[in-house]
Scaffold this active site. Structure first.
Site, PDB file in Angstrom:
ATOM      1  CD  GLU A 283      51.202  34.907 -23.700  1.00 42.86           C
ATOM      2  OE1 GLU A 283      51.233  35.734 -24.643  1.00 42.86           O
ATOM      3  OE2 GLU A 283      51.370  35.221 -22.510  1.00 42.86           O
TER       4      GLU A 283
ATOM      5  NE  ARG B 265      56.559  42.768 -25.298  1.00 33.86           N
ATOM      6  CZ  ARG B 265      55.723  43.774 -25.234  1.00 33.86           C
ATOM      7  NH1 ARG B 265      55.919  44.731 -24.360  1.00 33.86           N
ATOM      8  NH2 ARG B 265      54.678  43.845 -26.027  1.00 33.86           N
ATOM      9  CG  HIS B 266      56.118  37.132 -24.600  1.00 30.12           C
ATOM     10  ND1 HIS B 266      56.284  38.084 -25.570  1.00 30.12           N
ATOM     11  CD2 HIS B 266      54.880  37.320 -24.078  1.00 30.12           C
ATOM     12  CE1 HIS B 266      55.187  38.830 -25.641  1.00 30.12           C
ATOM     13  NE2 HIS B 266      54.319  38.396 -24.746  1.00 30.12           N
TER      14      HIS B 266
ATOM     15  CD  GLU C 189      51.933  44.673 -19.568  1.00 29.46           C
ATOM     16  OE1 GLU C 189      51.788  43.908 -20.528  1.00 29.46           O
ATOM     17  OE2 GLU C 189      51.941  44.291 -18.383  1.00 29.46           O
TER      18      GLU C 189
ATOM     19  NE  ARG D 258      57.052  41.501 -20.342  1.00 32.51           N
ATOM     20  CZ  ARG D 258      55.924  41.528 -21.033  1.00 32.51           C
ATOM     21  NH1 ARG D 258      55.080  42.538 -20.887  1.00 32.51           N
ATOM     22  NH2 ARG D 258      55.634  40.565 -21.874  1.00 32.51           N
TER      23      ARG D 258
END
Lengths: 572, 572
Positions: free
Chosen positions: A346, A352-353, A495, A546
């Site tokens: 992605e 957060r990625h 999440e 996370r």
């Protein structure tokens, strides 16, 4: 010592043959002999001392170094010898060992000369530090040795032979405060070269300090700079941010706010989460598996998948162990978990990625209802949160000192909110959102805050997501086909787990894949694995980094990955 | 019961008004009333029975099914309800629970009808099995139900309600031998479709049987066929190879040689090795890390590296966590381990190569000599071997039954052989080999056999490999620069660990890389990580699947990987 035991005698009385002692009594011949011997000894001793003093004076005058065997650079360690001499851990040194001679390998964390004859050190091993002191003297430690010691670059690794001593005052700047090392020998094992990429002090300053107006002059080390020099960053995330404190006339020390390395602590906590995850699941009869990361077909639709050149053909990197953990359940492994790398192509450059992270995955067959699995996941998370508090409070505190955060709140039995309820709460707070819309990041956070206000928890489960926003293998809700038997877990409004009951019926699975426009040929081995019957099953995947980021509220996931990967970072 | 308690009365004596009992004594009016009531009851009961018999006859005649609520296919489980009714584990059922009604979800492992009115089953949960029996009767279980039960395809998952019963003889064909299930209801949860890809019996036959002349008719399931259908293979590696045994007139059973699934056992042992590895190292203050698998440059020379398309650029898959575990030591983590995927683009189609496997890696700083690290590795392996024997003897036995092997021999303190000694032993055995030649596979095995003969161990360390056959980061021997401080460990004559003291000096590391013709630019971040000083360190990488393969002597590494990858296999 001899001086004190020799009787104070008036050795020879010239006027008489008799030798008398100080009280005027005659001394026996035997005693006399003894006295003479002692006198000779003393004379010899005096002579020796005079000779030594002369030599010393000569040495000092001629600049001959009398300490050459006490300092220097050691040849590169190639395992030349194994003396077996004990080397101490700094954490094992304390006041009770005063006067002991110890051998210590450590980094030069800091050094501070005071004049040409003395130098203070802070030595570091991992997160432990101790003060050292080397002082020139006319017998053993030359000024050359002091100069050598002063010049050792910070971060070099040295071997120190020292006498444990009690410091004048407690050493507040070190983790060992009731003892210091009086250095007798210091040799460099491994020398640090060149300047450090950033100031250790800047890199270790608590975030809170940047808010203060009077501290506006502080420079903050940019995260990219840190990550570019990750090896040093990991070391000096060490919370050594110091306030100069005058402890005594010669002890100008720095007061350390925290005595533990925040970066080390982050990774200790991460290692702890993995351990707690495994402990809980192994206790519940789960088995650890390892599934392949190179896969023959771009599963799950083909988007966001890295392509690999595989000999003369092509392959892909697994986006998750999803298919394989399900196949393990179909192979009657019943309850499985995996801790492994997952890859996401992605192009998301957010806090957060990452393109690669560690997935904590589990999957299990259930008897009647996927809530059996939610119950296991609920207990799992509560046992991880509880275990962190119990076993890693020191590390949590260390991180908090550098990156202050509010205590993570959770309930003994986790709140389960239905998706529709979440939508309702958001609408009541003025957010416009459709019944079956997916949340965006801002809405997720908003809902997190609303939940926190209402239920006083930073952790909750959101159940019954709209079917349309979930992967094709998600089981629809039995009563309302717009919903599904799927769930996300949130920490501080973000999440951390996504999971669901999966479709275990191969015909229906094909139907759902077709509805998602997936080329069945690409997932045939997956579908086929259910043809010889699979039990109803559900599971979930947790993003390890996370969980750490949100538990500690670190604000950027890169801080929780040793060597993070994102679309723009492939090194170091 | 009523029949037994009602007095046997001659109810009415027509010749007199008095009612007499059987002994001729008159009966009181009260007793008479009671008797009349009882008579009415009996009449009604007889009427009911007659009616039921008539209905039954009618049903049987008209073929009406009176068992429809007792069998059938359940709708797909979408978690419609959660009754919470307890479902039993087969392992919890035994003779002490006779007459209890139990609910069991299990696979139909086998079924065998005897006529149209009865069917025997073997039900399976994981590795546990129990016999079931369904028998037609005129009241509850219709012939239709029997037909349905008989037709359930093997491997289907069913929900059975049954009464626990004591079998006529012990059921030798099942893991539960002192109890069987008298089936009252049977519903299909998940139906197996189509033919199984191979016969379960063929796939489960012990290897030893193939050697016997009289069994030449057995067909062996080819490993490729197994792996192509891995989900079924993993299930039926189940050692159900059976000898038909006549236990009683109606109990023609099959004697199972082993009661545990050999394939499940292999992966239980694998999971056990990981657990033992972690337990030992965590106990020795090692910390678990996770390093990136996507790397920016082809490290270690660039050969045998998979290329990944990384957005608009290119990246590589890590061949090992080598660089990153060293960098963690340089970052003062001191002692680290990692369990993770490693990737090798080697076009080797052998029994012991895969393109992806699990590496158990460790690295640690040492004080004086890399033998400190060898000592840790020695203890680590001995603790794994000992732990396997202690905790997984049942699983080891299960594997041995299907794939017979000689017990793995190891010493309490592992043999350390110098490379030069190994060369000498080979030469004495007639092998021609130069002093600094690398061993080929055959030579390794030969040496393994020689070591076994001489030292009675299947496990040993070979130390001081020639420098020329090791990677550039290997530390040379301090006395003879043709050798190096590096080692391999062998199990049954095959390599399972490779390790060394590493070069921690950045200038010398550059020199060594250049000598190996490596482009320094590609490894700059690695070299740079030693510039701010690193302690002397050493470590090693273990191939998880090789350890399992060689411990169990399975002969092919693919048997020890859930879903193996080799140059020709990317699926399932």
């Amino acid at each position: 010592m001899a001086d004190q035991t020799t009787p104070d005698v008036n050795l020879v009385d010239k006027t008489e043959d008799l030798v008398l002692d100080t009280e005027g009594k005659p001394i026996s011949k035997k005693a006399l002999k003894k006295l003479e011997k002692e006198r000779e000894k003393e004379a010899k001793k005096a002579e020796r001392a005079a000779k030594e003093a002369a030599e010393r004076a000569a040495r000092e005058a001629s600049n001959v170094d009398y300490s050459t065997d006490r300092y220097g650079k050691l040849p590169m360690n190639q395992s030349q010898q194994r003396t077996g001499l004990k080397r101490e851990r700094i954490t094992d040194i304390n006041a009770s060992r005063t006067s002991e001679i110890v051998l210590v390998r450590a980094r030069v964390h800091n050094s501070r000369p005071t004049g040409a004859k003395m130098c203070f050190f802070v030595f570091r091993q991992g997160v432990a530090t101790i003060q050292g002191l080397v002082q020139a003297d006319p017998n053993n430690i030359s000024k050359n040795m002091i100069k050598f010691a002063v010049d050792i670059p910070l971060e070099s690794i040295v071997l120190v032979e020292a006498v444990v001593a009690k410091p004048v005052d407690d050493v507040k700047s070190c983790t060992v405060s009731d003892a210091e090392l009086s250095i007798q020998k210091i040799h460099v094992i491994s020398e640090a070269l060149g300047r450090l990429p950033f100031s250790l002090e800047d890199a270790s300053r608590p975030e809170a300090e940047f808010g203060k107006v009077e501290d506006a002059q502080f420079s903050r080390v940019n995260l990219d700079t840190r990550l570019n020099n990750r090896v040093v960053d990991l070391r000096v995330g060490y919370s050594i941010w110091r306030i100069p404190v005058l402890i005594s006339q010669i002890h100008l020390c720095h007061h350390i706010l925290s005595q533990t390395n925040a970066n080390h602590a982050i990774f200790k906590i991460q290692s702890g989460v993995c351990q707690l995850f495994r402990e809980y699941l192994i206790g519940k009869d789960f088995m650890e598996i390892h599934s392949p990361k190179i896969i023959g077909a771009a599963s799950e639709g083909g988007a966001n998948v890295f392509r690999v050149r595989y000999f003369k053909g092509e392959a892909y990197l697994a986006q998750s162990p999803q298919f394989y953990k399900q196949m393990s359940v179909a192979a009657d492994f019943d309850r499985v978990f995996e801790i492994g790398s997952v890859f996401r192509a992605e192009d998301s450059n957010t806090h957060r990625h990452m393109t690669e992270f560690i997935g904590l995955d589990m999957e299990m067959a259930f008897e009647e209802h996927y809530y059996e699995v939610l119950d296991v996941l609920d207990e799992l998370f509560v046992s991880i949160f509880t275990g962190l508090k119990q076993r890693f409070s020191k590390e949590i505190e260390a991180v908090r000192r550098q990156y202050p955060f509010e205590e993570f709140e959770f309930l003994p039995k986790t709140l389960r909110l239905q998706y529709a309820e979440g939508i309702k709460m958001l609408r009541e707070a003025g957010v416009e959102i459709g019944d079956y819309d997916d949340f965006n990041t801002e809405q997720e956070r908003r809902l997190g805050r609303l939940v926190k206000e209402k239920y006083h928890t930073d952790f909750y489960m959101l159940d019954k997501f709209p079917l349309s926003v979930r992967p094709f293998y998600t089981m629809p809700d039995p009563t309302n086909p717009n919903y599904s038997n799927s769930y996300d877990f949130f920490m501080r409004g973000e999440e951390v787990l996504s999971g669901a009951q999966r479709v275990h019926d191969p015909a229906f699975l094909e139907e759902r894949a077709r509805a998602h426009g997936i080329d069945l040929a690409t997932i045939q081995p997956y579908i086929d694995s259910f043809k010889h019957a699979a039990p109803p099953h559900a599971g979930g995947g947790i993003g390890l980094e996370r969980v750490i980021m949100l538990y500690l509220n670190l604000g950027n996931i890169r801080k929780t990955s040793l060597f993070p990967r994102d679309p723009k970072r492939l090194e170091p």
